[in-house]
Scaffold this motif. Sequence first.
Motif, PDB file in Angstrom:
ATOM      1  N   GLN A  31       0.842  -1.190   0.000  1.00  7.38           N
ATOM      2  CA  GLN A  31       0.000   0.000   0.000  1.00  7.38           C
ATOM      3  C   GLN A  31       0.874   1.236   0.000  1.00  7.38           C
ATOM      4  N   LEU A  32       0.314   2.290  -0.583  1.00  3.04           N
ATOM      5  CA  LEU A  32       1.044   3.555  -0.542  1.00  3.04           C
ATOM      6  C   LEU A  32       0.950   4.125   0.865  1.00  3.04           C
ATOM      7  N   CYS A  33       1.985   4.837   1.290  1.00  4.99           N
ATOM      8  CA  CYS A  33       1.929   5.489   2.596  1.00  4.99           C
ATOM      9  C   CYS A  33       2.844   6.714   2.583  1.00  4.99           C
ATOM     10  N   PRO A  34       2.562   7.689   3.441  1.00 11.80           N
ATOM     11  CA  PRO A  34       3.341   8.929   3.394  1.00 11.80           C
ATOM     12  C   PRO A  34       4.792   8.760   3.836  1.00 11.80           C
ATOM     13  N   ASP A  35       5.076   7.745   4.682  1.00  7.14           N
ATOM     14  CA  ASP A  35       6.435   7.619   5.232  1.00  7.14           C
ATOM     15  C   ASP A  35       7.205   6.446   4.625  1.00  7.14           C
ATOM     16  N   ASN A  77      -0.778   4.390 -15.154  1.00  5.88           N
ATOM     17  CA  ASN A  77      -0.202   3.379 -14.284  1.00  5.88           C
ATOM     18  C   ASN A  77       1.319   3.387 -14.222  1.00  5.88           C
ATOM     19  N   ALA A  78       1.910   4.527 -14.373  1.00  3.12           N
ATOM     20  CA  ALA A  78       3.362   4.617 -14.200  1.00  3.12           C
ATOM     21  C   ALA A  78       3.654   5.228 -12.825  1.00  3.12           C
ATOM     22  N   ARG A  79       4.900   5.536 -12.543  1.00  6.76           N
ATOM     23  CA  ARG A  79       5.247   6.019 -11.214  1.00  6.76           C
ATOM     24  C   ARG A  79       4.996   7.526 -11.095  1.00  6.76           C
ATOM     25  N   VAL A  80       4.581   7.935  -9.912  1.00  8.97           N
ATOM     26  CA  VAL A  80       4.373   9.368  -9.643  1.00  8.97           C
ATOM     27  C   VAL A  80       5.593   9.909  -8.918  1.00  8.97           C
ATOM     28  N   GLN A  81       6.053  11.022  -9.335  1.00  8.00           N
ATOM     29  CA  GLN A  81       7.136  11.683  -8.604  1.00  8.00           C
ATOM     30  C   GLN A  81       6.575  12.200  -7.289  1.00  8.00           C
ATOM     31  N   LYS A  82       7.417  12.325  -6.308  1.00  9.69           N
ATOM     32  CA  LYS A  82       6.942  12.767  -4.997  1.00  9.69           C
ATOM     33  C   LYS A  82       7.230  14.246  -4.840  1.00  9.69           C
ATOM     34  N   TRP A  83       6.227  15.042  -4.747  1.00 14.18           N
ATOM     35  CA  TRP A  83       6.457  16.476  -4.690  1.00 14.18           C
ATOM     36  C   TRP A  83       5.241  17.180  -4.142  1.00 14.18           C
ATOM     37  N   LYS A  84       5.366  18.432  -3.839  1.00  8.99           N
ATOM     38  CA  LYS A  84       4.201  19.219  -3.445  1.00  8.99           C
ATOM     39  C   LYS A  84       4.236  20.556  -4.160  1.00  8.99           C
ATOM     40  N   TYR A  89      -1.728  22.216  -0.189  1.00  7.60           N
ATOM     41  CA  TYR A  89      -0.781  21.150   0.165  1.00  7.60           C
ATOM     42  C   TYR A  89      -1.570  19.899   0.506  1.00  7.60           C
ATOM     43  N   TRP A  90      -0.984  18.768   0.225  1.00  5.87           N
ATOM     44  CA  TRP A  90      -1.619  17.528   0.616  1.00  5.87           C
ATOM     45  C   TRP A  90      -0.532  16.501   0.889  1.00  5.87           C
ATOM     46  N   THR A  91      -0.916  15.454   1.622  1.00  2.28           N
ATOM     47  CA  THR A  91       0.045  14.414   1.970  1.00  2.28           C
ATOM     48  C   THR A  91       0.157  13.442   0.812  1.00  2.28           C
ATOM     49  N   VAL A  92       1.299  13.448   0.164  1.00  2.62           N
ATOM     50  CA  VAL A  92       1.477  12.575  -0.995  1.00  2.62           C
ATOM     51  C   VAL A  92       1.795  11.163  -0.498  1.00  2.62           C
ATOM     52  N   LEU A  93       1.014  10.192  -0.961  1.00  2.00           N
ATOM     53  CA  LEU A  93       1.254   8.801  -0.578  1.00  2.00           C
ATOM     54  C   LEU A  93       2.380   8.244  -1.446  1.00  2.00           C
ATOM     55  N   LEU A  94       3.367   7.652  -0.788  1.00  2.00           N
ATOM     56  CA  LEU A  94       4.579   7.233  -1.481  1.00  2.00           C
ATOM     57  C   LEU A  94       4.650   5.719  -1.622  1.00  2.00           C
ATOM     58  N   GLY A  95       5.566   5.262  -2.469  1.00  4.14           N
ATOM     59  CA  GLY A  95       5.807   3.835  -2.627  1.00  4.14           C
ATOM     60  C   GLY A  95       5.338   3.290  -3.966  1.00  4.14           C
ATOM     61  N   MET A 242      -6.483  14.855  -5.339  1.00  6.23           N
ATOM     62  CA  MET A 242      -5.152  14.434  -5.806  1.00  6.23           C
ATOM     63  C   MET A 242      -4.734  13.123  -5.135  1.00  6.23           C
ATOM     64  N   ILE A 243      -5.070  13.003  -3.847  1.00  7.63           N
ATOM     65  CA  ILE A 243      -4.739  11.758  -3.139  1.00  7.63           C
ATOM     66  C   ILE A 243      -5.527  10.602  -3.755  1.00  7.63           C
ATOM     67  N   LYS A 244      -6.800  10.874  -4.030  1.00  9.59           N
ATOM     68  CA  LYS A 244      -7.642   9.837  -4.629  1.00  9.59           C
ATOM     69  C   LYS A 244      -7.092   9.433  -6.003  1.00  9.59           C
ATOM     70  N   MET A 245      -6.681  10.418  -6.775  1.00  8.27           N
ATOM     71  CA  MET A 245      -6.154  10.115  -8.115  1.00  8.27           C
ATOM     72  C   MET A 245      -4.858   9.305  -8.010  1.00  8.27           C
TER      73      MET A 245
END
Length: 266
Positions: A31-35, A77-84, A89-95, A242-245
Amino acid sequence: MAPKKFSEIKHNLLASLLGLFLFLFSIASAQLCPDFYEKTCPGALPAIENVVRAAVANESRMGASLLRLQFHDCFVNARVQKWKLGGPYWTVLLGRRDSTIANFSGTIDIPSPLLNLSGLITAFANKGLSASDLVTLYGAHTVGQTRCTIFRSRIYTENNIDPSYAASLRAICPATGGDDNLAPLDTETPTVFDNDIYKDMMVERGILHSDQQFYSGGSTDSQVEGYSNNPEAFAVDFGYAMIKMANISPLTGTSGQVRLNCRKVN
Ligand code: HEM
């Protein structure tokens, strides 16, 4: 059948527990998670933030390009860069991991700007996003630019466009040639993340055919009006959307790969 020895039972129990642990771990790590990088690479986010800040300082459109990149990455379905982004602002889910496919077939899912409202809604519904999510996410067009070749047919052939606005765009975008000439998506404040794009829609100043669809006497008019009056509500909704997307079927755990070179499959 001979009764099992205690050591054998213990061994089986341990094996089962280990299996359960690995199963739970694989769920947790799938699962994606912020940390996500907190332990494995604690310097990752500050390093990325520095690079993004420098890139935006060097070229202000870079923020818009990255925002659009995230939309396209999530849809194919490719990778999202992690940024804000400056603004909400929103918490970007990583992984998220990288796709193992490196062709343009996935881009078929990216909605065309020539679609009407129902087609736009369907394109988002196919990805599990609602019409309301669509209107919210479309507010990203508050920043960035578009090319003449994309908006030419609108300014020469469509009727639901403010005539003086269309005339000013024709000066930038001739009937032939100048395909790559640029115009802002948001007429007033193209480098500020605000709610002006919704105000533009309400006075027929959407530059793209698709922009104007959201205020054309249909089901999304009221949401456009709401956001045009309430920038805070738009900003909050935008972060959630954005988090949902970003959660559209991400590749996590052992799916996909981590590319050594972002441009190609390993
Ligand atoms: C139905 C949905 C959408 C359609 C049809 C659409 C279409 C377009 C088109 C045609 C352009 C101009 C491309 C060019 O001229 O080369 C554009 C630019 C842009 N789009 Fe969208 N878009 C949609 C949704 C989104 C979403 C969901 C986001 C982000 C959350 C987004 C962010 C952007 C940004 C920031 C730009 C400007 C990029 C730049 O200046 O480099 N768009 N979009």
